[in-house]
Design an enzyme around this catalytic site. Sequence first.
Site, PDB file in Angstrom:
ATOM      1  N   PRO A 108      -4.149 -11.629   7.610  1.00 21.22           N
ATOM      2  CG  PRO A 108      -2.599 -11.762   9.358  1.00 21.22           C
ATOM      3  CD  PRO A 108      -2.746 -12.009   7.892  1.00 21.22           C
ATOM      4  CG  ASP A 109      -8.839  -6.719   9.678  1.00 16.64           C
ATOM      5  OD1 ASP A 109      -8.282  -6.048  10.570  1.00 16.64           O
ATOM      6  OD2 ASP A 109      -9.701  -6.255   8.903  1.00 16.64           O
ATOM      7  CB  ILE A 110      -3.454  -6.768  12.687  1.00 12.47           C
ATOM      8  CG1 ILE A 110      -2.608  -7.488  11.631  1.00 12.47           C
ATOM      9  CG2 ILE A 110      -2.767  -6.811  14.044  1.00 12.47           C
ATOM     10  CD1 ILE A 110      -1.353  -6.754  11.223  1.00 12.47           C
ATOM     11  CE  LYS A 143     -12.582   0.039   6.228  1.00 11.74           C
ATOM     12  NZ  LYS A 143     -11.594   0.700   5.381  1.00 11.74           N
ATOM     13  CG  PHE A 177      -5.634   5.640  11.420  1.00  7.88           C
ATOM     14  CD1 PHE A 177      -5.232   5.319  12.706  1.00  7.88           C
ATOM     15  CD2 PHE A 177      -5.469   6.953  10.986  1.00  7.88           C
ATOM     16  CE1 PHE A 177      -4.686   6.281  13.548  1.00  7.88           C
ATOM     17  CE2 PHE A 177      -4.919   7.920  11.817  1.00  7.88           C
ATOM     18  CZ  PHE A 177      -4.523   7.586  13.096  1.00  7.88           C
ATOM     19  CG  ASN A 209      -2.008  -0.907   1.219  1.00  8.94           C
ATOM     20  OD1 ASN A 209      -2.153  -1.682   0.289  1.00  8.94           O
ATOM     21  ND2 ASN A 209      -2.849  -0.829   2.223  1.00  8.94           N
ATOM     22  CE  LYS A 243     -11.114  -3.278   9.307  1.00 11.42           C
ATOM     23  NZ  LYS A 243      -9.762  -3.514   8.854  1.00 11.42           N
ATOM     24  CG  ASP A 283      -6.861  -5.331   2.289  1.00 12.85           C
ATOM     25  OD1 ASP A 283      -6.896  -5.279   3.525  1.00 12.85           O
ATOM     26  OD2 ASP A 283      -7.228  -4.385   1.555  1.00 12.85           O
TER      27      ASP A 283
HETATM   28  O1  C5P Z   1      -9.961  -2.663   6.153  1.00  6.56           O
HETATM   29  P1  C5P Z   1      -9.019  -1.532   6.102  1.00  6.56           P
HETATM   30  O2  C5P Z   1      -7.650  -1.885   5.611  1.00  6.56           O
HETATM   31  O3  C5P Z   1      -9.540  -0.303   5.426  1.00  6.56           O
HETATM   32  O4  C5P Z   1      -8.864  -1.105   7.645  1.00  6.56           O
HETATM   33  C1  C5P Z   1      -8.002  -0.121   8.070  1.00  6.56           C
HETATM   34  C2  C5P Z   1      -7.662  -0.325   9.512  1.00  6.56           C
HETATM   35  O5  C5P Z   1      -7.453  -1.702   9.803  1.00  6.56           O
HETATM   36  C3  C5P Z   1      -6.369   0.347   9.876  1.00  6.56           C
HETATM   37  O6  C5P Z   1      -6.429   0.685  11.245  1.00  6.56           O
HETATM   38  C4  C5P Z   1      -5.344  -0.744   9.620  1.00  6.56           C
HETATM   39  O7  C5P Z   1      -4.153  -0.545  10.367  1.00  6.56           O
HETATM   40  C5  C5P Z   1      -6.093  -1.974  10.082  1.00  6.56           C
HETATM   41  N1  C5P Z   1      -5.760  -3.202   9.347  1.00  6.56           N
HETATM   42  C6  C5P Z   1      -5.124  -4.232   9.992  1.00  6.56           C
HETATM   43  N2  C5P Z   1      -4.866  -5.406   9.338  1.00  6.56           N
HETATM   44  C7  C5P Z   1      -5.245  -5.565   8.047  1.00  6.56           C
HETATM   45  C8  C5P Z   1      -5.894  -4.527   7.378  1.00  6.56           C
HETATM   46  C9  C5P Z   1      -6.110  -3.354   8.058  1.00  6.56           C
HETATM   47  O8  C5P Z   1      -4.763  -4.073  11.167  1.00  6.56           O
HETATM   48  N3  C5P Z   1      -4.985  -6.697   7.433  1.00  6.56           N
END
Ligand code: C5P
Length: 399
Positions: free
Chosen positions: A303-305, A337, A323, A208, A341, A276
């Site tokens: 993984p979506d941390i 979002k 964010f 990104n 989340k 992603d």
């Molecule tokens: O889904 P999106 O990428 O737009 O979400 C943004 C938020 O989620 C940010 O706070 C980003 O640091 C966090 N994020 C994450 N892990 C991911 C994708 C996004 O922690 N794989």
Amino acid sequence: MLQGKHILLIISGGIAAFKALDLIRRLRERGVRVTPVMTAAAHEFVTPLSVSALCGTKVFTELFDLTSEAEMGHIELSRAADLVVVAPATANLMAKMAIGQADDLATTLLLATDKPVLIAPAMNVRMWDHPATQRNLATLRGDGILICGPNDGDMACGEFGPGRMAEPLEIVAAIDAAFGGGPLQGKHVLVTSGPTHEPIDPVRYIANRSSGAQGTAVARALLNLGARVTFVTGPATAPPPAGANVIAVETARQMRDAVHGALPADAAVFAAAVADWHVVGASDQKIKKTKGGLPTLQFGENPDILAEISQMGAGRPGLVVGFAAETEDVIAHATAKRARKRCDWIVANDVSPASGIMGGTENAVTVISDSGAETWPRMAKDAVARQLADRIAAALEPT
Ligand code: C5P
């Protein structure tokens, strides 16, 4: 916390020296006694008369000054204060401190003191980024020197970037934190920042766009309020904040492991622009161009941390802030979002090319929480960070 403290303030010769005058005023307002020392070069930027008038005391400048030595020897001067503050700290002064050079009053005091030292660096962006300065910074940090700033921003020299001295109130907050008085003292805050790089092969990756500027500014603002900060960063261009525990990672999966490893935390701020997807079966060798054939990449989900930490149950940080960088319908997307989340706050911003925010110095954010969406005026990323850090401090305060 500051009332009755005594600070030895060393002013070195940079254009930011004019801000030292305001710093003195702010400290005096808080009941701090300030003993000023000026380097020879500092005289080119501010007059000893102004400094002396604001401090209500004489300015010390010369190493071999019989009157000063008779009043108070330089060794005594170096130890009489509770804290030594250098603002601004030029590249030259930092270099001398790093090697322990003592060739004038300021450097001699810095070598002779047995008190904690806090510096507020200020210099041209290229001087700050230079490997020599970064090396000196690492040495000083290793020596236990406290560092406040510098900030990103427009510089007097016309360039832009890190190197602007921290604002006087930020330095006051750092001084307060040095005395154990910051509102985030004793709190551990985790910050993710920068992009992640997902390798395709050893030389190519997907990523990104992210400089890491906003995440770095948030970490710096939290440090200034006295927090212990773990800073998990992808390969960002912004140098990591001085004073944080920096964990450098490359991929989202490494970032996830580092985040889990850094817990427990009182709060976590996820400012990283995490990719992603990763490439499944990334090649160990550089993929060759073959005639007529294009490589096919297969993606796997990262993984979506933020979601993982927000939903972790036991051990979840008390406050989780995400964010959301959006290019359209910013508030609606960010609100959805936050619900998806399950983080506590989302800091949403418009990163459409027209906004100029991506890679820029300013940010215009809307903070979405249980109490609704609050749009802040467009301001410098450092200012957004300070405001957010204040909010975090208020939220973590025992009720
Ligand atoms: O889904 P999106 O990428 O737009 O979400 C943004 C938020 O989620 C940010 O706070 C980003 O640091 C966090 N994020 C994450 N892990 C991911 C994708 C996004 O922690 N794989």
